[in-house]
Structures are given as structure tokens and as C-alpha cells.
Design a protein around this motif. Structure first.
Motif, PDB file in Angstrom:
ATOM      1  N   PHE A   1       1.000  -1.295  -0.212  1.00 43.56           N
ATOM      2  CA  PHE A   1       0.122   0.029  -0.245  1.00 43.56           C
ATOM      3  C   PHE A   1       0.762   1.117   0.332  1.00 43.56           C
ATOM      4  CE2 PHE A   1      -2.206   3.099   2.281  1.00 43.56           C
ATOM      5  CZ  PHE A   1      -3.357   3.330   1.877  1.00 43.56           C
ATOM      6  N   LEU A   2       2.465   1.227   0.597  1.00 43.14           N
ATOM      7  CA  LEU A   2       3.282   2.457   1.053  1.00 43.14           C
ATOM      8  C   LEU A   2       3.135   2.457  -0.347  1.00 43.14           C
ATOM      9  CD1 LEU A   2       4.737   4.621   2.415  1.00 43.14           C
ATOM     10  CD2 LEU A   2       6.200   2.495   3.001  1.00 43.14           C
ATOM     11  N   ILE A   3       3.971   1.263  -1.139  1.00 43.76           N
ATOM     12  CA  ILE A   3       4.750   1.501  -2.262  1.00 43.76           C
ATOM     13  C   ILE A   3       3.528   2.340  -3.629  1.00 43.76           C
ATOM     14  CG2 ILE A   3       6.095   0.306  -4.471  1.00 43.76           C
ATOM     15  CD1 ILE A   3       7.030  -0.946  -2.599  1.00 43.76           C
ATOM     16  N   ALA A   4       2.395   1.882  -3.544  1.00 43.43           N
ATOM     17  CA  ALA A   4       1.408   1.663  -4.479  1.00 43.43           C
ATOM     18  C   ALA A   4       1.062   3.736  -4.246  1.00 43.43           C
ATOM     19  CB  ALA A   4      -0.040   0.735  -4.387  1.00 43.43           C
ATOM     20  N   ILE A   5       0.581   3.944  -2.530  1.00 39.49           N
ATOM     21  CA  ILE A   5       0.645   5.808  -2.680  1.00 39.49           C
ATOM     22  C   ILE A   5       1.288   6.340  -3.044  1.00 39.49           C
ATOM     23  CG2 ILE A   5      -0.474   7.370  -1.214  1.00 39.49           C
ATOM     24  CD1 ILE A   5      -2.774   5.468  -1.482  1.00 39.49           C
ATOM     25  N   LYS A   6       2.395   6.327  -2.807  1.00 41.38           N
ATOM     26  CA  LYS A   6       3.531   6.808  -3.205  1.00 41.38           C
ATOM     27  C   LYS A   6       2.984   7.055  -4.647  1.00 41.38           C
ATOM     28  CE  LYS A   6       7.229   7.859  -0.823  1.00 41.38           C
ATOM     29  NZ  LYS A   6       8.700   7.068  -0.248  1.00 41.38           N
ATOM     30  N   SER A   7       3.778   5.697  -5.424  1.00 43.60           N
ATOM     31  CA  SER A   7       3.690   5.752  -6.920  1.00 43.60           C
ATOM     32  C   SER A   7       2.993   6.467  -7.684  1.00 43.60           C
ATOM     33  CB  SER A   7       4.300   4.503  -7.283  1.00 43.60           C
ATOM     34  OG  SER A   7       4.860   3.482  -6.689  1.00 43.60           O
TER      35      SER A   7
ATOM     36  N   THR B   1      10.388   6.822 -12.456  1.00 40.22           N
ATOM     37  CA  THR B   1      10.520   7.266 -11.866  1.00 40.22           C
ATOM     38  C   THR B   1       9.497   6.685  -9.937  1.00 40.22           C
ATOM     39  OG1 THR B   1      11.353   9.191 -12.696  1.00 40.22           O
ATOM     40  CG2 THR B   1      10.645   9.691 -10.384  1.00 40.22           C
ATOM     41  N   SER B   2       8.765   6.992 -10.619  1.00 40.50           N
ATOM     42  CA  SER B   2       7.786   6.233  -9.288  1.00 40.50           C
ATOM     43  C   SER B   2       7.995   5.344  -8.695  1.00 40.50           C
ATOM     44  CB  SER B   2       6.137   6.623  -9.585  1.00 40.50           C
ATOM     45  OG  SER B   2       5.760   5.333 -10.657  1.00 40.50           O
ATOM     46  N   LEU B   3       8.463   4.033  -8.920  1.00 37.46           N
ATOM     47  CA  LEU B   3       8.537   3.099  -8.771  1.00 37.46           C
ATOM     48  C   LEU B   3       9.774   2.735  -8.253  1.00 37.46           C
ATOM     49  CD1 LEU B   3       7.712   0.516 -11.536  1.00 37.46           C
ATOM     50  CD2 LEU B   3       6.455   1.048  -9.360  1.00 37.46           C
ATOM     51  N   LEU B   4      10.536   4.497  -8.600  1.00 39.02           N
ATOM     52  CA  LEU B   4      12.427   4.498  -7.359  1.00 39.02           C
ATOM     53  C   LEU B   4      11.449   4.901  -6.265  1.00 39.02           C
ATOM     54  CD1 LEU B   4      14.336   5.236 -10.931  1.00 39.02           C
ATOM     55  CD2 LEU B   4      14.570   2.916  -9.372  1.00 39.02           C
ATOM     56  N   LEU B   5      11.179   6.124  -6.218  1.00 35.24           N
ATOM     57  CA  LEU B   5      10.845   6.905  -5.092  1.00 35.24           C
ATOM     58  C   LEU B   5       9.729   6.404  -4.479  1.00 35.24           C
ATOM     59  CD1 LEU B   5      10.944   9.975  -6.781  1.00 35.24           C
ATOM     60  CD2 LEU B   5      12.763   9.045  -5.309  1.00 35.24           C
ATOM     61  N   GLY B   6       9.071   5.172  -4.683  1.00 31.20           N
ATOM     62  CA  GLY B   6       7.604   4.742  -4.246  1.00 31.20           C
ATOM     63  C   GLY B   6       8.484   3.833  -2.823  1.00 31.20           C
ATOM     64  N   PRO B   7       9.216   3.367  -2.628  1.00 31.21           N
ATOM     65  CA  PRO B   7       9.252   2.474  -1.235  1.00 31.21           C
ATOM     66  C   PRO B   7      10.363   3.286   0.239  1.00 31.21           C
ATOM     67  CG  PRO B   7      10.606   1.455  -3.524  1.00 31.21           C
ATOM     68  CD  PRO B   7      10.129   2.415  -3.448  1.00 31.21           C
TER      69      PRO B   7
END
Length: 596
Positions: free
Chosen positions: A318-324, A344-350
């Protein structure tokens, strides 16, 4: 009289070196990022792994990291050296170019992600302060993992790499004010007031001013004095001293150590020593980053995870999905197309390492409940472990979206390299200066390197792109951009030094054009055997120039003279290439070709 040795004092350094000796070659052979190996080793050998068996099996103590706090202090220098090398690759000018992404994209990314995550956290903790701190902590990403992964993929110069770096840089700048806010909200320290908060901010600004001011005044003459000794050991000690002093000045003022080192790197990026310093620091950065990843793995509580695996994995996802999702839509107004925004979204999502620091400080200050904080630490660590996988996924997704995207030649402009078609000139004495002058006349960008600090300083004052460093070091050639260079010209006058540069360049890149100066015909034949494309022997070239001069002076038509000189030069070159296995038998007999 013998002195007893406490083997436990050397246990953890030896254990880490053994871990690195196993992890790096094994994961390199498997073509998997060593980051995952260090993370797994930390989880296995940490207090939550084999450390749980120590009460029942005391001998396991020799196979575990039993001092997480000490390891974490050492691991912090991994991030410090990473930010220092990033600063070296930047400059104030390039930082000004990135200011829109750093202070625009970076600011909005932290604020929007923190707001969204804080709203969800408020339903759990029922406290505005705790929800805000949790949202801010989880909004941060991992500088220490994302940037090495991008560097490994050679993606730092891509649009996604620049956007990720800009957001990460702003996050690093924001850590200090966040920690100040936690101290101000600490209920156990009522003496913390707005006055003390302002004083702390003033101290931080003063520390930055001191680092920038002293750096501009001291760094160039300091490294010029050190390099004049021609001692690699002293140069290495000077590099480590600069990193340690600047990071500690920042830490004493309340800033992060990494930020101080980053500014020192930017200051060094404007000097001729930046590439030599970068090459010297690289081994320390790699080793200490390995310690950092091990320390992150040590915080992974496997037992807590096994207690509620589905819940923790669901929260991490959920954290990775929301941020991504937020980062993807936020990237578009800042010039990123859909493939670049997805990567970019998958790099900064975690989550990131500073989330661990902020959550730990918040729990210590009594602002975040301990049980919630511990679970979020585990969630953050798991998302960090997933970064290498997400980076690969993001790259594949970006390529797939790129293929499906309609072509628009006017809009689809790739990010330009620093200097397209650059030529590297190794040695900037009289010969190297003439080569550089000819390249400049034909508008061919070049970069020159030399080991004479006085010569480098003089040429830098004259505006020449000359840097101090040893071209025989493969890592230094990599720092000079040999992967994108059009050619390498070697003008050194020592045969052994020339051969060392040729060997290092061929190991770093097999297809680059190498043109080298040679002492004589025998040396030229040896250089051809090492892999140069053209070797120019001084004795033969001098003979050809003398022949050209005398033939022209006695009245032979210049066209015939030039044609015969070129013909003879080609014959020499062909003979040298064919005879490189037995150079000692090379003989040159004069042959009259002029006038035939």
C-alpha cells in the motif's frame, strides 16, 4: 611477556569482510545487485536472525553482528561518502539548473505524499503530531539504495535518474528541519522553546556558511600542496580528511553528516582535482555502503514479520502504491513523459533510510507509539529491500510504454550527454597542448588529464579543461567519461606510463579509439600488441618531417612531397602492426618514392 588479544574486538570487522568477500562475487556472478546480498546477510547474521540462537548456542555469537548501534554509526559514513561523490559529479551551475526539480518537484513530492500517508496514519494513531511525523517519514525515499542502483544501470543521467536525484536531494535537505521539529515537540524536554529552535536553525545556517566559505578558500591550495608531494597515500588521507571534517561540522550544527559531505563535494567539483578525489573515494564508499546495507538488514525482525506477514506485506504494498501514484502524476507537469514518470515513481515509491531515523527519534520522544513505530520500521525495511526489483520493473515498464508511445520527433528529445564526442588527452605537456589546440580549432570537445599539479593549475587558469589524475587508473578513466568518449590520445613521454594507460583503457572499454605517442618503432609495435589503433613513433615521425622539409626546400613539388610522406607513413604503420610479435627485428630501409 605476551599480551592477550581480545578476539571479540575484531569479530565484527572480520565478519563483515568475510561477508563482503562472499556476497560480492557470488551476486556478481548471478548478475544480481550486491545490495540484496548485504541486506540478506544483515537479516541472517543480525540480532533478529542468528542472534536469537545465542542463548541456546553461545558459539553462534562468533557468526553474528552483536553491536547494531556501533555498526549503524559506521554505516552512516556509507551515506556520507555516497553524497560526497554525488556532490563531486555536480557543480553550483548544474545545481542551479536542477533547482526547479529539487525545490519544485522535490517539495511537492514530500508534501503530497506526507499528506496522503498522514491521513491514513491518523486513523491508527489518533494524534495529529504522530500522524504528521509518520506521513513525513514514510514520504522519504532511499538515497543510499536508489542512487547506487541507478549508477549500476548507468541511468543517473536519464530523465528519470535526474528527477529521482532531485527529489532525493531535497529529502536530504529536509531531514534536519524535521529532526528539529521532533526535538521541539518532545514532551520530555520542556526547555526546548521557539528561541532554541531558531538558535538551532541559525547554527545550521552558520555551519553551511563555514563549510562553503572555508571550502572555497582552502580546498584548491590544500590539494595543490598535497598533490605536489606525488604521494598517493597522502592524497588519500587528504580526501578522507575533507570528508570527515565537513561531515562532522554539519553534524555538530544539527545537520546531517551526509549534507555537509555533499556540499564539500560540490565545492571540489569546481577544482581540477575532482576526478582524482572521486577515484580515491570510490573504494571507501563501496565498502561503507556495504556496511550500511548490512545494518539495514539487521533491523529486519523476521520473527515480527512472521507474526503477521500478510498484514505487513499489505501495508508495504500500500505504501509503495500510494507514493507511486502520486509521484507518477506529479512528474508529468515537470516535463517527464509517461515512461519516465513510471520509472521515477517505482524508484521513489519505497521508504528510505531517513524514515528509520525519523521514526526512531519519534518513538524515543514519545510522539509515536512503540508498537506502531516498530511495525512501520519493518514495513520501511521491506520496501527498501524491494528497491532493486522495483528498479528493474520500472526500467522494463518504461521500455514497454516507450514502444507504445506515438513518435513525436520534436518532443522526444533525449537528455544530452555532458560533452558528446569528447576526446580524452592523457598528458598535457607540450605534445598534449598541441593536440588540445588542434582539437579546439576543429571544435572537438576534449578533456585533458595530467599528474603535474603546477601545470594543471596554470592551464586551469588559462581556461583549459585540464584535471589532475592518473590515466592508468581504470576507475579514474571511468570518472572522466571514457564510456562516452570518442577517442583517447596518450601523449605521455614514459613508455611504461603509456602502456599502463593503454591497458587500463582497453580493460575499461574495448572499442574506444586509442592514439598513442611511442618512443621508437619497437615501442610502437608493443603498443599495437596492447591494442592501440595508431602509434606514432617519435623517431620515425621526426625523420618524416625532416624529409618533408628538405625535399620542399630543394624544390620538389609540395604535392608530391606530401603524397610520398603519407605513403611512407602508411607503410611504417602497416609494418609495425604486422610485426608486433617480433618487434626487435623491425628494420626500416630508405626508399626513394619522390618523383616516381
Amino acid at each position: 611477556m605476551s599480551t592477550a588479544i581480545d578476539l571479540h574486538a575484531y569479530q565484527e570487522p572480520i565478519l563483515f569482510l568475510a561477508t563482503a568477500g562472499i556476497v560480492v562475487p557470488v551476486f556478481h556472478r548471478l548478475k544480481i545487485s550486491p545490495v540484496l546480498g548485504f541486506l540478506a546477510a544483515g537479516a541472517l547474521l543480525g540480532p533478529y536472525g542468528l542472534g536469537r540462537l545465542i542463548p541456546d548456542y553461545p558459539w553462534v555469537d562468533w557468526l553474528t553482528f552483536t553491536n547494531p548501534e556501533g555498526t549503524s554509526r559506521l554505516a552512516e559514513f556509507g551515506v556520507v561518502f555516497l553524497l560526497f561523490t554525488i556532490g563531486i559529479e555536480l557543480s553550483w551551475q548544474r545545481l542551479r539548473i536542477l533547482r526547479r526539480q529539487v525545490f519544485g518537484f522535490g517539495t511537492l513530492q514530500v508534501l503530497l505524499c506526507a499528506l496522503a500517508l498522514g491521513l491514513f496514519a491518523f486513523k491508527v494513531v489518533d494524534s495529529i503530531a504522530a500522524a504528521a511525523l509518520i506521513g513525513i517519514a514514510l514520504a522519504l525515499s532511499s538515497t543510499a539504495i536508489v542512487l547506487p542502483v541507478l549508477a549500476e544501470q548507468k541511468r543517473l543521467g536519464s530523465a528519470a535518474g535526474r528527477a529521482s536525484f532531485s527529489a532525493l536531494l531535497f529529502q536530504d535537505l529536509a531531514v534536519a528541519p524535521i529532526l528539529f521539529a521532533i526535538a521541539a515537540l518532545d514532551t520530555r524536554q520542556p526547555e526546548v522553546t521557539m528561541l532554541s529552535f531558531g538558535t538551532a536553525l541559525f547554527q545550521a545556517a552558520l555551519a553551511l556558511a563555514i563549510i562553503v566559505g572555508l571550502g572555497r578558500l582552502v580546498l584548491r591550495p590544500f590539494f595543490q600542496m598535497v598533490s605536489a608531494t606525488k604521494s598517493p597515500e597522502l592524497f588519500m588521507a587528504a580526501c578522507l580528511l575533507v570528508v570527515m571534517v565537513t561531515s562532522l561540522i554539519a553534524a555538530v550544527s544539527g545537520l546531517s553528516m551526509a549534507l555537509g559531505a555533499f556540499i564539500a563535494g560540490i565545492l571540489l567539483s569546481e577544482t581540477e582535482y575532482r576526478r582524482a578525489v572521486d577515484t580515491t573515494i570510490q573504494p571507501f564508499k563501496g565498502l561503507l555502503l556495504g556496511v550500511f546495507f548490512v545494518s539495514v538488514g539487521m533491523s529486519l525482525d523476521v520473527v515480527r514479520f512472521l507474526g503477521a506477514p500478510m498484514t505487513i506485506l499489505a501495508v508495504a504494498t500500500f505504501l509503495i502504491a500510494i507514493k507511486s501514484v502520486i509521484i507518477f502524476w506529479l512528474s508529468r507537469p515537470f516535463g517527464l513523459n509517461a515512461p519516465e514518470a513510471a520509472e521515477t515513481s517505482l524508484l521513489l515509491g519505497p521508504g528510505g533510510e531517513f524514515a528509520l531515523v525519523i521514526l526512531g527519534a519519534s518513538m524515543a520522544a514519545g510522539l509515536v507509539p512503540g508498537e506502531v513505530g516498530q511495525n512501520l520500521l519493518l514495513v520501511t525495511t521491506i520496501t527498501m529491500v524491494a528497491i532493486p526489483f522495483l528498479a528493474r520493473l520500472g526500467r522494463r515498464l518504461s521500455r514497454r510504454l516507450e514502444r507504445k508511445r506515438p513518435l513525436n520527433p520534436e518532443a522526444a528529445e533525449p537528455p544530452p550527454p555532458e560533452e558528446p564526442g569528447r576526446v580524452i588527452v592523457a598528458g598535457y605537456g607540450r605534445v598534449g597542448q598541441l593536440v588540445g589546440d588542434m582539437l579546439q580549432r576543429h571544435k572537438v570537445p576534449y578533456l585533458a588529464i595530467d599528474m603535474d599539479p603546477l601545470r594543471v593549475a596554470e592551464e586551469r587558469k588559462a581556461g583549459k579543461p585540464v584535471f589532475f589524475g592518473d590515466g592508468a587508473h581504470a576507475g579514474f578513466l571511468h570518472a572522466c567519461g571514457i564510456e562516452q568518449a570518442r577517442a583517447l590520445v596518450i601523449t605521455l613521454d614514459t613508455p611504461s606510463a603509456i602502456e599502463a594507460v593503454v591497458t587500463a583503457a582497453r580493460q575499461e572499454r574495448s572499442d574506444i579509439t586509442i592514439v598513442s605517442r611511442a618512443r621508437d618503432a619497437r615501442h610502437a609495435a608493443q603498443l599495437y600488441e596492447l591494442g592501440v589503433d595508431d602509434a606514432v613513433p617519435e623517431t620515425i615521425e621526426a625523420s618524416l618531417q625532416l624529409s618533408e622539409a628538405v625535399l620542399a626546400d630543394i624544390g620538389v613539388p609540395m604535392g608530391l612531397v606530401i603524397a610520398s610522406i603519407h605513403e611512407r607513413r602508411d607503410e611504417f604503420r602497416s609494418l609495425l602492426r604486422k610485426s608486433n610479435k617480433k618487434p626487435e627485428r623491425i628494420e626500416f630501409r630508405a626508399r626513394r618514392t619522390v618523383g616516381k
